[in-house]
Design a protein around this motif. Structure first.
Motif, short mmCIF file in Angstrom:
data_model
loop_
_atom_site.label_atom_id
_atom_site.label_comp_id
_atom_site.label_asym_id
_atom_site.label_seq_id
_atom_site.Cartn_x
_atom_site.Cartn_y
_atom_site.Cartn_z
N TRP A 1 -20.09 85.43 47.17
CA TRP A 1 -19.28 86.59 47.54
C TRP A 1 -20.17 87.80 47.76
CZ3 TRP A 1 -18.49 91.08 44.48
CH2 TRP A 1 -19.11 91.05 43.22
N SER A 2 -19.66 88.73 48.56
CA SER A 2 -20.36 89.96 48.88
C SER A 2 -19.57 91.16 48.39
CB SER A 2 -20.56 90.07 50.40
OG SER A 2 -20.90 91.40 50.78
N SER A 3 -20.27 92.21 48.01
CA SER A 3 -19.59 93.44 47.59
C SER A 3 -19.38 94.40 48.77
CB SER A 3 -20.41 94.14 46.50
OG SER A 3 -21.76 94.31 46.89
N CYS A 4 -19.69 93.95 49.98
CA CYS A 4 -19.50 94.79 51.17
C CYS A 4 -18.80 94.02 52.28
CB CYS A 4 -20.86 95.30 51.68
SG CYS A 4 -21.79 96.29 50.50
N TRP B 1 -23.08 86.37 43.36
CA TRP B 1 -23.08 87.58 44.19
C TRP B 1 -24.23 87.52 45.18
CZ3 TRP B 1 -26.46 92.17 43.54
CH2 TRP B 1 -26.09 93.22 44.39
N CYS C 1 -24.91 92.98 49.37
CA CYS C 1 -24.05 93.76 50.28
C CYS C 1 -24.20 93.19 51.68
CB CYS C 1 -24.45 95.24 50.22
SG CYS C 1 -23.44 96.30 51.28
N ASP D 1 -13.09 92.81 47.40
CA ASP D 1 -14.15 91.82 47.54
C ASP D 1 -13.99 90.68 46.53
OD1 ASP D 1 -15.53 93.25 49.58
OD2 ASP D 1 -16.36 94.58 48.06
N SER D 2 -13.41 90.97 45.39
CA SER D 2 -13.29 89.98 44.33
C SER D 2 -12.34 88.84 44.69
CB SER D 2 -12.81 90.64 43.04
OG SER D 2 -11.55 91.27 43.23
N ASN E 1 -10.43 92.42 51.05
CA ASN E 1 -10.13 93.59 50.25
C ASN E 1 -9.08 93.21 49.20
OD1 ASN E 1 -10.01 96.24 49.35
ND2 ASN E 1 -8.44 96.82 50.85
#
Length: 232
Positions: free
Chosen positions: A186-189, A208, A211, A196-197, A194
């Motif tokens: 997964w990415s935080s960007c 992780w 970004c 990201d989680s 929406n």
């Protein structure tokens, strides 16, 4: 006396032969270790405007690392239809890949919308008995994908809305059922997801990736390494 000498010569010959045999055995090079066989891998794309070519670069990376091209298969499907209908097609894809390769189990790598669709196959269509490892890359596992990326009337788009009946059924109870191992990158960007989680899974190895954009997640070199490690 002659009999004694004859016996001595025979004993010496036996000893010499034994020593030579032992020396030859020690000198022989060890047989080369056989490379560990990999499970075949089925690649399932997502993103409504995308297709199997999503995986062109990653499959080239697998081949460069020595994987048999015949064991790497891309799946195509109608991205407008319901994800339950698409999951039913995974049944046939896995069966065909197993039949072609003779493998008892396969691995599956899925991106975006492909991840929850494959998870439906694993959870409700008996897939865990045929899938060893599953990797979700930027998977919309809990919805949160904006309808601006697909027509709101499309069944697949409706299934990907947060709290849709499809996702509520999929995520009720165990999110990572069976003996299959689960990895979620997964990415935080992620501009498509929406929050990201939404890409995380309870019970999975959630990794992780930094970004990164939604599509970039597939082609990011480190994510290839992570994916290969997950299915190796």
């Amino acid at each position: 006396m002659g009999s004694f000498l004859a016996r001595a010569r025979r004993v010496r010959a036996v000893v010499v032969m034994a020593v030579c045999t032992l020396a030859a055995a020690v000198a022989l090079p060890a047989a080369p270790a056989q490379a560990a066989a990999h499970d075949p891998v089925l690649f399932v794309h997502g993103v409504w405007t995308d297709g199997p070519t999503t995986w062109t670069d990653m499959i080239a990376d697998f081949e460069r690392e020595g994987w048999d091209p015949a064991s790497l298969q891309m799946m195509n499907y109608n991205t407008a239809q319901s994800l339950e209908d698409s999951a039913a097609e995974v049944v046939d894809e896995v069966a065909a890949l197993r039949a072609r390769t003779g493998a008892a189990k396969v691995d599956i790598v899925a991106h975006s919308m492909g991840a929850p669709m494959v998870r439906w196959y694993l959870k409700f269509l008996g897939g865990t008995q045929y899938v060893d490892d599953f990797v979700s890359i930027a998977g919309g596992n809990h919805g949160g994908i904006g309808t601006e990326f697909c027509a709101p009337v499309q069944p697949s788009c409706q299934d990907m809305l947060m709290y849709s009946p499809f996702l509520q059924a999929l995520n009720s109870g165990d999110e990572t059922p069976g003996p299959t191992t689960y990895t979620a990158l997964w990415s935080s960007c992620d501009e498509f997801l929406n929050p990201d989680s939404t890409a995380l899974l309870d019970g999975a190895d959630n990794i992780w990736a930094g970004c990164l954009g939604h599509v970039t997640m597939v082609n990011w070199p480190q994510n290839f390494v992570r994916t290969e490690n997950a299915v190796a």
